[in-house]
Scaffold this motif. Structure first.
Motif, PDB file in Angstrom:
ATOM      1  N   LEU A   1      52.314  48.973  39.305  1.00  0.00           N
ATOM      2  CA  LEU A   1      50.942  48.556  39.567  1.00  0.00           C
ATOM      3  C   LEU A   1      50.050  49.725  39.948  1.00  0.00           C
ATOM      4  O   LEU A   1      50.501  50.688  40.571  1.00  0.00           O
ATOM      5  N   ASP A   2      48.782  49.612  39.587  1.00  0.00           N
ATOM      6  CA  ASP A   2      47.734  50.463  40.140  1.00  0.00           C
ATOM      7  C   ASP A   2      46.806  49.526  40.903  1.00  0.00           C
ATOM      8  O   ASP A   2      45.900  48.912  40.320  1.00  0.00           O
ATOM      9  N   LEU A   3      47.045  49.364  42.181  1.00  0.00           N
ATOM     10  CA  LEU A   3      46.318  48.361  42.951  1.00  0.00           C
ATOM     11  C   LEU A   3      44.835  48.691  43.092  1.00  0.00           C
ATOM     12  O   LEU A   3      44.015  47.799  43.238  1.00  0.00           O
ATOM     13  N   ARG A   4      44.472  49.954  43.051  1.00  0.00           N
ATOM     14  CA  ARG A   4      43.066  50.314  43.205  1.00  0.00           C
ATOM     15  C   ARG A   4      42.215  49.743  42.088  1.00  0.00           C
ATOM     16  O   ARG A   4      41.099  49.262  42.322  1.00  0.00           O
ATOM     17  N   THR A   5      42.716  49.788  40.871  1.00  0.00           N
ATOM     18  CA  THR A   5      41.916  49.345  39.726  1.00  0.00           C
ATOM     19  C   THR A   5      42.199  47.903  39.317  1.00  0.00           C
ATOM     20  O   THR A   5      41.578  47.399  38.379  1.00  0.00           O
ATOM     21  N   ALA A   6      43.133  47.243  39.997  1.00  0.00           N
ATOM     22  CA  ALA A   6      43.513  45.883  39.605  1.00  0.00           C
ATOM     23  C   ALA A   6      42.337  44.926  39.771  1.00  0.00           C
ATOM     24  O   ALA A   6      41.796  44.769  40.868  1.00  0.00           O
ATOM     25  N   GLY A   7      41.925  44.301  38.665  1.00  0.00           N
ATOM     26  CA  GLY A   7      40.822  43.358  38.711  1.00  0.00           C
ATOM     27  C   GLY A   7      41.276  41.989  39.191  1.00  0.00           C
ATOM     28  O   GLY A   7      42.429  41.585  39.014  1.00  0.00           O
ATOM     29  N   MET A   8      40.354  41.246  39.806  1.00  0.00           N
ATOM     30  CA  MET A   8      40.638  39.918  40.334  1.00  0.00           C
ATOM     31  C   MET A   8      39.546  38.942  39.935  1.00  0.00           C
ATOM     32  O   MET A   8      38.363  39.289  39.943  1.00  0.00           O
ATOM     33  N   VAL A   9      39.941  37.731  39.588  1.00  0.00           N
ATOM     34  CA  VAL A   9      38.998  36.638  39.425  1.00  0.00           C
ATOM     35  C   VAL A   9      39.561  35.417  40.125  1.00  0.00           C
ATOM     36  O   VAL A   9      40.747  35.097  40.001  1.00  0.00           O
ATOM     37  N   LEU A  10      38.733  34.779  40.899  1.00  0.00           N
ATOM     38  CA  LEU A  10      39.083  33.535  41.596  1.00  0.00           C
ATOM     39  C   LEU A  10      38.253  32.418  40.970  1.00  0.00           C
ATOM     40  O   LEU A  10      37.018  32.506  40.936  1.00  0.00           O
ATOM     41  N   GLU A  11      38.933  31.403  40.459  1.00  0.00           N
ATOM     42  CA  GLU A  11      38.262  30.332  39.733  1.00  0.00           C
ATOM     43  C   GLU A  11      38.453  28.989  40.423  1.00  0.00           C
ATOM     44  O   GLU A  11      39.501  28.728  41.014  1.00  0.00           O
ATOM     45  N   ARG A  12      37.429  28.155  40.310  1.00  0.00           N
ATOM     46  CA  ARG A  12      37.510  26.760  40.728  1.00  0.00           C
ATOM     47  C   ARG A  12      37.456  25.898  39.479  1.00  0.00           C
ATOM     48  O   ARG A  12      36.440  25.855  38.798  1.00  0.00           O
ATOM     49  N   ARG A  13      38.580  25.295  39.145  1.00  0.00           N
ATOM     50  CA  ARG A  13      38.678  24.462  37.939  1.00  0.00           C
ATOM     51  C   ARG A  13      38.116  25.187  36.714  1.00  0.00           C
ATOM     52  O   ARG A  13      37.356  24.644  35.922  1.00  0.00           O
ATOM     53  N   GLY A  14      38.489  26.476  36.595  1.00  0.00           N
ATOM     54  CA  GLY A  14      38.131  27.257  35.424  1.00  0.00           C
ATOM     55  C   GLY A  14      36.826  28.012  35.524  1.00  0.00           C
ATOM     56  O   GLY A  14      36.529  28.834  34.650  1.00  0.00           O
ATOM     57  N   GLU A  15      36.045  27.767  36.570  1.00  0.00           N
ATOM     58  CA  GLU A  15      34.756  28.455  36.726  1.00  0.00           C
ATOM     59  C   GLU A  15      34.884  29.567  37.763  1.00  0.00           C
ATOM     60  O   GLU A  15      35.314  29.313  38.900  1.00  0.00           O
ATOM     61  N   PRO A  16      34.530  30.810  37.420  1.00  0.00           N
ATOM     62  CA  PRO A  16      34.652  31.908  38.386  1.00  0.00           C
ATOM     63  C   PRO A  16      33.769  31.678  39.613  1.00  0.00           C
ATOM     64  O   PRO A  16      32.588  31.328  39.488  1.00  0.00           O
TER      65      PRO A  16
ATOM     66  N   ALA B   1      35.851  22.658  48.873  1.00  0.00           N
ATOM     67  CA  ALA B   1      35.524  21.277  49.183  1.00  0.00           C
ATOM     68  C   ALA B   1      36.757  20.417  48.920  1.00  0.00           C
ATOM     69  O   ALA B   1      37.685  20.843  48.221  1.00  0.00           O
ATOM     70  N   PRO B   2      36.804  19.199  49.477  1.00  0.00           N
ATOM     71  CA  PRO B   2      37.954  18.330  49.229  1.00  0.00           C
ATOM     72  C   PRO B   2      38.208  18.135  47.735  1.00  0.00           C
ATOM     73  O   PRO B   2      37.280  17.947  46.949  1.00  0.00           O
ATOM     74  N   GLY B   3      39.464  18.225  47.341  1.00  0.00           N
ATOM     75  CA  GLY B   3      39.849  18.050  45.948  1.00  0.00           C
ATOM     76  C   GLY B   3      39.785  19.296  45.096  1.00  0.00           C
ATOM     77  O   GLY B   3      40.192  19.278  43.932  1.00  0.00           O
ATOM     78  N   ASP B   4      39.289  20.396  45.659  1.00  0.00           N
ATOM     79  CA  ASP B   4      39.199  21.640  44.888  1.00  0.00           C
ATOM     80  C   ASP B   4      40.587  22.183  44.551  1.00  0.00           C
ATOM     81  O   ASP B   4      41.535  22.053  45.334  1.00  0.00           O
ATOM     82  N   VAL B   5      40.678  22.809  43.387  1.00  0.00           N
ATOM     83  CA  VAL B   5      41.855  23.582  43.005  1.00  0.00           C
ATOM     84  C   VAL B   5      41.366  24.972  42.641  1.00  0.00           C
ATOM     85  O   VAL B   5      40.558  25.130  41.720  1.00  0.00           O
ATOM     86  N   LEU B   6      41.824  25.975  43.378  1.00  0.00           N
ATOM     87  CA  LEU B   6      41.420  27.350  43.142  1.00  0.00           C
ATOM     88  C   LEU B   6      42.600  28.119  42.574  1.00  0.00           C
ATOM     89  O   LEU B   6      43.735  27.949  43.016  1.00  0.00           O
ATOM     90  N   GLU B   7      42.319  28.975  41.596  1.00  0.00           N
ATOM     91  CA  GLU B   7      43.353  29.825  41.020  1.00  0.00           C
ATOM     92  C   GLU B   7      42.867  31.267  41.023  1.00  0.00           C
ATOM     93  O   GLU B   7      41.762  31.552  40.553  1.00  0.00           O
ATOM     94  N   ALA B   8      43.681  32.144  41.583  1.00  0.00           N
ATOM     95  CA  ALA B   8      43.376  33.569  41.590  1.00  0.00           C
ATOM     96  C   ALA B   8      44.272  34.277  40.597  1.00  0.00           C
ATOM     97  O   ALA B   8      45.488  34.036  40.565  1.00  0.00           O
ATOM     98  N   ARG B   9      43.675  35.131  39.779  1.00  0.00           N
ATOM     99  CA  ARG B   9      44.442  35.970  38.861  1.00  0.00           C
ATOM    100  C   ARG B   9      44.119  37.422  39.190  1.00  0.00           C
ATOM    101  O   ARG B   9      42.949  37.813  39.240  1.00  0.00           O
TER     102      ARG B   9
END
Length: 271
Positions: free
Chosen positions: A175-190, A239-247
């Motif tokens: 891994l190169d953690l410095r350059t590692a990109g992240m996106v956190l999505e709620r039901r597919g929306e960033p 919010a209640p019922g949310d599903v978050l996914e981090a990549r």
């Protein structure tokens, strides 16, 4: 233990047990006294250990220069991770288990060696790390309306609520953690984006800071500890019922799911 420290601990402990946020504890503690805030945190952690909980690792907070400026500090902070705040990947966290929850995507290091030198290098951290996991930290505040300063969040265990780790361990050498990109999505929306560089320039730098700090306090990082190194992007409301996914690039994904039914007991409350 001073009366202000004991009083602030009582306010936060009552909020934890009842699920009702309290007023800011900065009004109880000496103005700007971070040492007193850490004394409150330590007292509350000791109470949790006396209830049968165990420390599973540590989290680093305030790793963003913008957030540090907002709270009037020039250094990160830390809090303890406890076994009953670990949530399996994708499992429902009952709504209300974390007070006033928000979510952050982070890099988690799991250690296989102790970090007990007076001063550490990045190489020391690399050598001590068994593997890396993607993580979602569910931050929460026992303080009403997130009306916090650095004193408040430190006393409140660095606003720790719960945390979710991914299930696919990745060697740090890949891994190169410095350059590692992240996106956190709620039901597919960033809802949040960022990269490792947002975390003190590199998540490994946050781990070095934590290792040095904990040694000075006489409780060094040990093999088996999980280290949440800090947010890679802005906090996201939930919010209640949310599903978050981090990549996170190179690490894969992790999911945090929030139920709609109220929790019988807030996360971290006595069982």
């Amino acid at each position: 233990m001073s009366a202000p420290v004991t009083r602030a601990a009582e306010l936060l402990d009552r909020a934890r047990r009842t699920g009702v946020p309290c007023a800011p504890v900065r009004d109880v503690l000496p103005v700007g006294d971070l040492d007193s805030a850490y004394a409150v945190q330590a007292l509350l952690t000791d109470r949790r250990l006396a209830e049968g909980r165990r420390v599973t690792g540590w989290k680093v907070g305030l790793t963003s220069a913008a957030v540090q400026a907002q709270l009037g500090v020039d250094t990160p902070d830390f809090g303890a991770l406890l076994d009953d705040t670990a949530v399996p990947d994708g499992a429902d966290l009952p709504w209300g288990a974390v007070l006033q929850p928000k979510a952050e995507a982070e890099v988690a290091l799991v250690l296989e060696g102790d970090l007990d030198h007076e001063r550490h290098t990045v190489a020391d951290v690399i050598r001590a790390t068994a593997f890396v996991l993607p993580a979602i930290e569910i931050v929460g505040s026992r303080i009403r309306d997130w009306d916090i300063t650095a004193v408040d969040t430190i006393a409140d265990n660095a606003s720790s609520g719960a945390y979710v780790l991914g299930n696919r361990p990745v060697p740090l050498r890949d891994l190169d953690l410095r350059t590692a990109g992240m996106v956190l999505e709620r039901r597919g929306e960033p809802v949040s984006t960022g990269a490792g560089a947002a975390c003190l320039g590199n998540p490994l730098h946050a781990a070095v800071w934590l290792a040095d700090t904990l040694v000075r306090l006489g409780r060094p990082l040990r093999a088996g500890d999980t280290v949440l190194t800090g947010a890679l992007g802005p906090m996201a409301a939930v919010a209640p019922g949310d599903v978050l996914e981090a990549r996170i690039e190179g690490l894969g994904s992790v999911r945090a799911a929030f139920g709609t039914d109220p929790a019988r007991t807030p996360a971290g409350a006595a069982r």
